[in-house]
Structure formats: C-alpha cells, structure tokens
Design an enzyme around this catalytic site. Sequence first.
Site, PDB file in Angstrom:
ATOM      1  N   GLU A 680       0.823  -1.218   0.000  1.00 34.72           N
ATOM      2  CA  GLU A 680       0.000   0.000   0.000  1.00 34.72           C
ATOM      3  C   GLU A 680       0.852   1.260   0.000  1.00 34.72           C
ATOM      4  O   GLU A 680       0.328   2.371   0.082  1.00 34.72           O
ATOM      5  CB  GLU A 680      -0.962  -0.001   1.198  1.00 34.72           C
ATOM      6  CG  GLU A 680      -0.320  -0.355   2.509  1.00 34.72           C
ATOM      7  CD  GLU A 680      -1.339  -0.663   3.607  1.00 34.72           C
ATOM      8  OE1 GLU A 680      -2.508  -0.267   3.465  1.00 34.72           O
ATOM      9  OE2 GLU A 680      -0.948  -1.285   4.601  1.00 34.72           O
ATOM     10  N   ASP A 704      -5.039   2.801   0.104  1.00 33.98           N
ATOM     11  CA  ASP A 704      -3.898   3.635   0.492  1.00 33.98           C
ATOM     12  C   ASP A 704      -2.887   3.771  -0.634  1.00 33.98           C
ATOM     13  O   ASP A 704      -2.260   4.824  -0.782  1.00 33.98           O
ATOM     14  CB  ASP A 704      -3.217   3.055   1.741  1.00 33.98           C
ATOM     15  CG  ASP A 704      -3.870   3.547   3.030  1.00 33.98           C
ATOM     16  OD1 ASP A 704      -4.386   4.678   3.029  1.00 33.98           O
ATOM     17  OD2 ASP A 704      -3.871   2.813   4.027  1.00 33.98           O
TER      18      ASP A 704
END
Length: 818
Positions: A680, A704
Amino acid sequence: MNEIIIKAPIDGIVFPIEEVPDEVFAQKMIGDGISIDPSSSRLYAPIDGTIIQLHKALHAITIKHNSSLEVMIHIGLDSVKLKSQGFNSLVSEGDEVKAGELLITFDLEYVERHAKSLLTQIVLTNMDIVDSIEKSDGEAISNETTLMRVRISDSEADDIVVHSSSEVSSDIITILSPTGLHARPSGVLASIAKMFSSTITLHKGEDSADLKSSISIMSLNVEYQDRVLLKAIGDDAEDAIDILTAELQREFEAEDDHIIDTDTPSNAIVASDGIAIGEAYQVGSVEFDYDEYSEDIAQEISRLKDAIRRAESQIEREKSALTASQQEIYTAHQEILKDSRLLSLAIESIESKKSAEYGWHYAYDRVSKEISSLPNELLRDRAIDILDVGGRVMKVLMGDTTEIVLPSKKVILLANEITPSLLSSLPKDSILGFCSVVGGSTSHISIIARSLGIPALVGVDSSIVDIESGTQLILDAEVGELIVEPSKEAIDSALARQKEIEMERSDDLDRSSQPATTLDGREIEILANIAKGEEAIDILSHGGDGVGLFRTEYIFMDRDIAPTEDEQYEIYRDVALALHKRPIIIRTLDVGGDKPISYLSLPKEENPFLGMRGVRVGLENLELLKIQIRAILRASEHGEISIMFPMVSTIDEFRELKAIVEEERSRLSVDYIPIGIMVEVPSVAILADIFAKEVDFFSIGTNDLTQYTLAMDRGNAKLSKKADALDPSLLRLIKMTIDAARNEGIKVGVCGALASNPLATSLLVGMGIDELSLPISMVPHIKAKVRERSYTESKLLADEVLNADTTQEVYSILSKES
C-alpha cells in the site's frame, strides 16, 4: 495616530482568521481581521461609516469609516450560492450608518444548513493604511465587545506611481463561475494583482474596478457569463495581464455543484447498494429552543451531568433490541458520552453563566465540526455520531420525548443528516431507502444501512433538503444517483433494472458455492474482508473461500485497555473453527494518529498519513505487537492462518518483523505460518522484486496505494473522484507487484476497494492476480464475474488497459468490454 474601535457586529465565539477553513480568508488575501461563529441572526454595524458595498446575495457588506478604513463583514462560507435566500437587508449602498445600527437579519438555521459554514468574517480590506491591530478573543456580544482596536497610520496615502509604459489589454474574458466574482475570488484576484507594480483595472461595460481592491472588484457586480476585460499600465503590465487572465479562466471555472433538479441526477457516495423508487419524506433537522443564560452555575453543571447519565442509560436499554453491529455502534456512543473534552468545553461555557443546554450544544457542535474537517475518512465519518449523541443529551435536558411518525406508505428518507439512533428507531418496513448530506462510506449510518439491506446514498448535495415530501424519486445506489421527478421512461427503466439486479443477485447467490473459475479453467480465490469474528459464518453462506483481510484494529477500539493475548486467541481460533480449514489472513493492528486508541500514547500529528501508522506503531509498542503475534500463532493450530503486516515501507522493517514472529514461534513451539505484507506504499511496489524473495505473499491495498501514489486524500471532496485506483500509474504499480510475485512463485491478491469493483474483475484476473478479498455481500457477484470470461480474453483486455494513458481511457476500454 488614529485609533478606531471596531465592535462585535454579531453574537458568538471569536475565532482567529487564520483558522477559517477557507484559504482566501485564512491566508488574508482580502485582508486581516477576525472570525465569529455566530449564535444570533442579527448583524449590526461595527463602526460609523458609509455602506460602500452590499453584495446582491446580501451575505457580504462593506462599511467605509471617515478615516478611509474599510471593514467588510462576510456572513458564512460559500453563502453566496444561496443567492440572498434566507437574508434580509435593512440598508442599501450609499447609506450612512452608526455603530450598533442593524444592517442584516438572516435565517440562522437555513444558512447553517445550506452554506459550508456559518463562520462570519470581519475583515479590514485596505491594510495599506493600517499600522497595527489589537484583536480580542473568547465570547463576542454584539455592540458591546470590542472586537479590534485598529491604529491608522498618520502618513498620507502612498505616493502616486506614474507609469510611462503604454496600456496593455487582455482579450475578452467570459466569467464561468456560477456565482460570479464574489468575496473569495475577488480576494484571490486582488492578492495576485498586488504582486505587480502596474496599475491594473477590471472592466465590465463602462464600469471598472481597481483589481488590487477586493471591495472594488465586488462592487463591479460581475456575474456568471459576464464579459470582462483586464487593463494594465506599468513596467510589468504584460506579465500581470497574462497571469491574471489565466487566473480568471483557471481558478473560477464553473464548478460541478451536483444541483438536483427534475432532469439532472446527482452523484454521491454509495453507502448501501440497490435501487429504490418512491416518494420523498423530509426528516427535518431537530431544533432546540432554550434559554442561553443561567446564573446558577452549580445547578446547570449538575443538570448536564445528570442528563449525560440518563442518556447513557437510554442507550444501554435500547441496545438489547439491536443487531450485533448496531450494538457496537451504540457502545461507541456510550464512549462519546464519557469524553472528557466534551464535558470540559460544556462546563467552561456554563461557568461563563451559560445554561446547561447552551454549554452542551456549543461543546458537541464545536467538536463535531473539528472532527468533520480531519483528513481521515474513518474519523471524519464519526462526526455524525457526536451530533447524534449530543442531540440525545439535549433532548434529555429539555424533556423532549417526541418521535418521528412516518406515513403509512413506504418512503425514501431525505435529510441533512440521518443518525444511527434515528434510523434504528424507525420501522424498517416503512423505509425504501435514504439520502443524507452528511456521511461517508465508513460512517456508522452506512454500516447500519448495509446490515439492513436498505439502498442509501450519503454525501449528497445539500439541495436535497429543499425537496418536498411526496416528490417522486429514483434512488439509484448502484451508480450513486438521485433523480427527482423522473419521467415515466426513467421509472420504467429503473423498475426493469431493479428486477434484473434482484434476479442476478439471486442467481449469483444460488451459484455462490461454485468455484470462481474462468471459462478456460483458471481458478481465482474469492475471499472476504471482516472486522469482527462473528462475521465468519456469513462467509460460508455467501460462497466465500476464506478471509483475505481480518481487520483486527476493531478488536482494539472502544476499550479502556488493550485486549489480552487470550481474548485475541479465542477470537482468531473461533474464526478458524467456523471456516473449517479455509484460508484466513489476519492483519496486525493498523492504527495511528488518524485512528487513535485511548490507551496508546500516539502523537497527534499534522499529517497522520505520513507519520506513525501500521507497523510503525507496532514496532514502537513492541509488547502489544508481540501479544497479538502470539495470539495469532496459537490460533494457527486450529486452521490455515497467515499473518499480514500493514504499512510496511522498507525491507528492513519486514526483516525486523519476521524476526519477531520467528522469535515468538520458537517460544511457543508451533509450526511455521505464512508471513505476508500489504502493498500500500509505492516504495514496496517499486521494490516488489526484492520483497518477493523474502515474503510469503502480497496483498495489494488499493485504497492507500492510490492515496500515496497520486498524493490525493480520498476523503477530500474535490479530489475524491480523481483518487481512482484505475489510474494508469496505479495499474502499472499493481502489475509490477504481480509480476514480481509470479517470478518468485508467491501468491498475490487485492484487498482494497478495487477488488469489489465488478468493472475491474476481468482486468485484475488478466493481470495475473491469484485472489480477491472484498465485502462479504459482494462475494457471489464477483465470483460470477470471474466465470464470465476466459483467462486468455482477460489477458488481452489487461494488455490493452495497461497501454492507456489516462483514467478516462481505462474506463472507456473496460466499459466497452463489460
């Protein structure tokens, strides 16, 4: 040196101008001054002088003192869009007024509901003649409180600059801003114009304005589609014209206001999918009418504390009739009632001789506004819970026992905000769906809507509160649209789609136990995301192949102390037993400054997304991390459990974490379990080939990864549509990660929002993904999408998409192939 006393023009609480959530005011582009959060609806003149500007929307007025000081008062933020509705002016341009004379009255409730904020700015617009300002703080009482002491320089106006240069003119510029050049754009333009030495003017017909004066610009009354011309004389005239022309065209282009009318649908956030067709029912905001002042401080504090205790008892009684997920939300509400800051703010207000009602309302309203401005979506969505709890205590204080009675027919609820307690109190068989202005996809009201299977949209344009009850609506929570007074053709189409979706979902559910296998035999694991252990049983009934993401942070939240090793072990063990040897990926605690936990000493950070998050918190709180690792390792003896670390950003971090797992595994004498990481952070995707040699699996967290790659907060209303996981840069990072996993023979999955997007299913399969993890309710449908196409066809689709330059191209290709 002259000193001018500026009195408070309105009652309220004083805020520094720098804290106003509008860069034009906060950065003092219009001028320096003060902001007031008003508690009354009457605006008075703060000085003697002449009205030199009164905006046609009646939200802004400027008074010129005989010293030449100009004071602008701007009621609310983005209030120009109300087009004078809710405002009433008692004066006109050119009128002479005395300090304390009533200038404007306005509908406090209406403006608060429809404007961005009620904050009212008192700004000195010609700061060039101001020597110093002494500002007050605390509470402001109109016509009594000295808001500012302004010292005017004794020197005459600046020397007139004589330019020898010839005049430079712009091309004709058409104003595209729907609200014209009101205070905010005028302030921006004036601020930029002041950077140049040239004399710059803005021309509309035969009238003109000094572009270095925001008041002068506003007085020109430039409206939508007006044609204007810029002129400049001076050494830097050409540069000034070029930059200001671009600014007029770029900064103030027409905004997408999502205004709902009879023909235009409005995009919103889908809280719970589905289609509802029926009549609107307006749920009005609750208004509290109470005395503001009280002399008996001790009695008011006692009344407030008693009301809080009674509200907590109410919640406890109501919890017994709720579902498990709703009970958890109500437990969180009980924690809000115990919040020390709420109580201290209220008591502080009461100690200034305010009533318990006033003090409590001030406290929860202020805290909810603070939270609603936070960068993290999860926290921002909790602001409505504070309003819900705050309103509950207010009702107790005031002895209000009234309830909402719905019509006999089923309706679509419309409201500025729909709180968890309101929705839980209404009969579910009377609600077709709901739309609210306030709320996000992670808000508690969205969670309840999904648990009840009610189509719902949140974050809808505020104009929905003006839709009359009984108006025909189509609430399309499949695509995020609310259509007002639809045509017969639109209703027929929606009914057909509603029936088609119901049949499709029924068919998908019937076949959910079948594997997700492409037409040419490639099987994809379809796993589920869960946050609570009891959700595991629902995975089996929806055909899920296991758990791809167990968000364990919810085990740690809404508690006074951390869960023990045994508590965690029992939760993880029970999930393993319920799933009968199906794979379970448990993510370690993922919290930080943006997801605070009371018993962890986490720093309050200016940008929590770039601070202490995920494994960084774990490594700083090593014993807490080790306890969780031990609980996971112990539970692994009962099922196929893997451990996954969030927010890893360097290979050194992973090596340290793996060493900790091995140390605890040796102590417990249990078998090795797979250790993976969330991908992420872009650094991990870029170095995926390095990580793939050492980790057992990748799980790509597209939420994210999108934010960090594009530097866009998905919770930012202006950026959320651009923060798209189908952006070509994201897709290439995902492909890099998949290829690295393939080369090392490890599994790779997607557990972010992209995994549950049916439009992306074939694309991800074609890119080489092994598994997708998504909300339980989406499992049957995504399994069905995998079965629709061959792996060979999906690879060709992926190749085409990966050559796209823009997100729009990606959508065009996928839409054509879907």
